[in-house]
Design an enzyme around this catalytic site. Structure first.
Site, PDB file in Angstrom:
ATOM      1  N   GLU A 117     -29.010 -19.866 -23.823  1.00  0.00           N
ATOM      2  CA  GLU A 117     -28.998 -18.489 -23.317  1.00  0.00           C
ATOM      3  C   GLU A 117     -28.175 -18.533 -22.041  1.00  0.00           C
ATOM      4  OE1 GLU A 117     -29.344 -15.626 -21.306  1.00  0.00           O
ATOM      5  OE2 GLU A 117     -31.513 -15.865 -21.014  1.00  0.00           O
ATOM      6  N   CYS A 145     -28.531 -12.632 -16.118  1.00  0.00           N
ATOM      7  CA  CYS A 145     -27.400 -12.976 -16.989  1.00  0.00           C
ATOM      8  C   CYS A 145     -26.876 -11.773 -17.762  1.00  0.00           C
ATOM      9  CB  CYS A 145     -27.798 -14.109 -17.919  1.00  0.00           C
ATOM     10  SG  CYS A 145     -29.419 -13.880 -18.619  1.00  0.00           S
TER      11      CYS A 145
END
Ligand code: ADP
Length: 495
Positions: free
Chosen positions: A263, A297
């Site tokens: 991720e 993110c």
């Protein structure tokens, strides 16, 4: 811009400067090397804790313990018991949530309103994984072979999981790795970036999770992280962090071809059409970047605005950014905390200069904040850059700070190509009142999540992850559990 002044003094058992050991095989131990590192409050520079600094030798000990547990009694623990352990852990996390929220705030600076706000999500995740523990199953599959031969599948835990997480949301990131591991019957060696996950590890022990099932070895990436990702005794690495480290992890995984899920970062497009509800889109688009000081993110950092409303909308986002209260995250009025470290401050400040050199115009912010109450921490003003062109570095590279790059577009066709013209593909946003347009754009964007008239909505049952260089594998949802499972086919000749 308002600056938080009143900062409540909190004495936190994990932030009183004391020494914290690592957890291996149910024991709190020193690093084999005896080394320690310090963690500091990014809002004030104060020492929070001294932490045992793990390296390759500690990773070896932890992986050995995780292997023993995996092959030992843990393999006999029934799904129902694993479910109960996760439910007990969820109850303990709930009971201690205020302390855990304060710890995340002290550790990485996020406003306390934000860390308290993760409550539903964190508890929801633990209870969702608990539910999944008893819902795992293989299938019976009809085959076409001649004669009588019966085939079915078994779902089995993948084994020892090396979990490597960043600093930007320690509690959520830890639960996202430990939860599915326990639900599926794996064991874990968690390598966090700092000490906060050690408190969760204490709660794992208190919940009765057996020794060796959850091990936590804090340390640096190039030593502890590298040792874990290349370890031949690790069956899977679950990683959250930058794409550069993700690439290093994939290379390191080649030795034993361990499974990897990644991720990674993003440069997510957030698209505002002229027909959007602008009163909702202004705060939505602003907080899609300013939340957690941009250290998320999937932050919607490329703000695409239809040219007809560009000046008005971007001006309003800048006004919104200007009014945000910046300061110590422990102050309940703070909306924007510090960046996590001096290094991150240097990196973000660098991009503020690059944006101006490239010809973008800072409508608000554009500078570090170094005066008065903010002088000891790593603060940067929420920044809105206008006149941004697609090829500018501030429109291409992940900044990981409170910096919006606002770009103008004319119509949907040119927009899609431009929004997708990034190496990343994690999040994306669309603001419109036209339902057909929303569906059309959602289908065309190459990103793992598309948020329409909202941003950052997350739920334990809904998958989250990336396209392209934002990584592979999914967290949350049923697919997350599959990442921790092997499928075995069994054939039985019955004729
Ligand atoms: P961030 O910029 O978010 O800190 P990183 O990718 O540098 O992202 O760090 C995320 C995690 O990866 C941290 O726990 C860090 O210690 C770890 N890490 C950094 N470099 C490596 C590496 N070469 N191998 C394994 N883990 C690493």
């Amino acid at each position: 811009m308002a600056v938080s002044q009143a900062i409540p003094i909190t004495r936190h058992p994990y932030a009183d400067g004391s020494y914290k050991k690592m957890l291996i095989d149910g024991q709190w131990v020193d690093a084999a090397s005896g080394k320690k590192f310090e963690t500091h409050n990014p809002a004030t520079g104060e020492l929070l804790a001294t932490v045992a600094e793990g390296d390759a030798e500690d990773i070896n000990r932890a992986v050995a313990a995780a292997r023993r547990a995996f092959e030992g009694p843990w393999s006999k623990v029934k799904p129902f018991e694993r479910q109960n352990l996760l439910l007990k852990l969820a109850d303990l996390v709930e009971k201690n949530f205020e302390e855990l929220s304060q710890l995340d705030t002290l550790d990485m600076g996020a406003p306390i309103s934000r860390t308290r706000g993760t409550r539903l999500r964190v508890l929801g995740m633990l209870r969702y994984y608990a539910g999944q523990a008893t819902a795992l199953h293989g299938e019976t599959i009809e085959n076409s072979l001649p004669g009588e031969i019966f085939s079915y599948t078994l779902k089995e835990p993948v084994g020892v999981v090396g979990a490597i997480i960043p600093w930007n949301s320690p509690l959520t990131a830890s639960v996202w790795k430990i939860g599915p591991a326990i639900a599926t019957g794996c064991t874990v060696v968690l390598k966090p970036a700092e000490e906060a996950p050690l408190r969760l590890a204490e709660l794992c022990m208190e919940a009765g999770i057996p020794p060796g099932v959850v091990n936590v070895v804090p340390g640096y990436g190039e030593t502890a992280g590298a040792a874990l990702s290349s370890h031949s005794g690790v069956d899977k690495v679950a990683f959250t962090g930058s794409h550069v480290t993700g690439q290093a992890i994939v290379r390191a995984s080649a030795g034993n071809l361990k499974r990897v899920s990644l991720e990674l970062g993003g440069k997510s497009p957030d698209i505002v059409f002229a027909d959007a509800d602008l009163d909702a889109a202004v705060p939505g688009a602003a907080m899609a970047v300013f939340a957690n000081s941009g250290q998320i993110c999937s932050a919607g950092t490329r703000l695409f605005v239809e040219h007809k409303i560009y000046d008005e909308f971007v001006g309003r986002v800048a006004e919104f950014g200007k009014k945000l209260q910046v300061g110590n995250g422990l102050d309940p009025n703070t909306q924007i905390g510090p960046l996590v470290s001096a290094e991150q401050m240097k990196r973000v400040s660098g991009y503020l200069s690059i944006g101006q050199q490239e010809g973008a115009k800072a409508l608000t912010g554009g500078t570090p904040l170094t005066e008065g109450a903010l002088s000891k921490g790593y603060f940067v003003a929420p920044t809105v850059f206008a006149n941004v062109q697609d090829n500018m570095r501030i429109a291409q590279e992940e900044i990981f700070g409170p910096v919006i790059s606002a770009i103008s577009f004319k119509d949907t066709d040119e927009l899609i190509a431009r929004a997708n013209a990034t190496t990343f593909g994690l999040g994306s946003g669309v603001w419109t009142t036209n339902v057909s347009k929303a569906h059309q754009v959602a289908k065309s964007l190459r990103a793992g999540s598309v948020w329409v008239n909202c941003y950052q909505a997350m739920d334990p049952a809904v998958p989250f992850g990336g396209y392209k260089m934002s990584g592979y594998g999914r967290e949350s949802g049923k697919q997350h559990l599959e990442e921790y499972l092997n499928v075995k086919a069994v054939w039985i000749k019955t004729g």
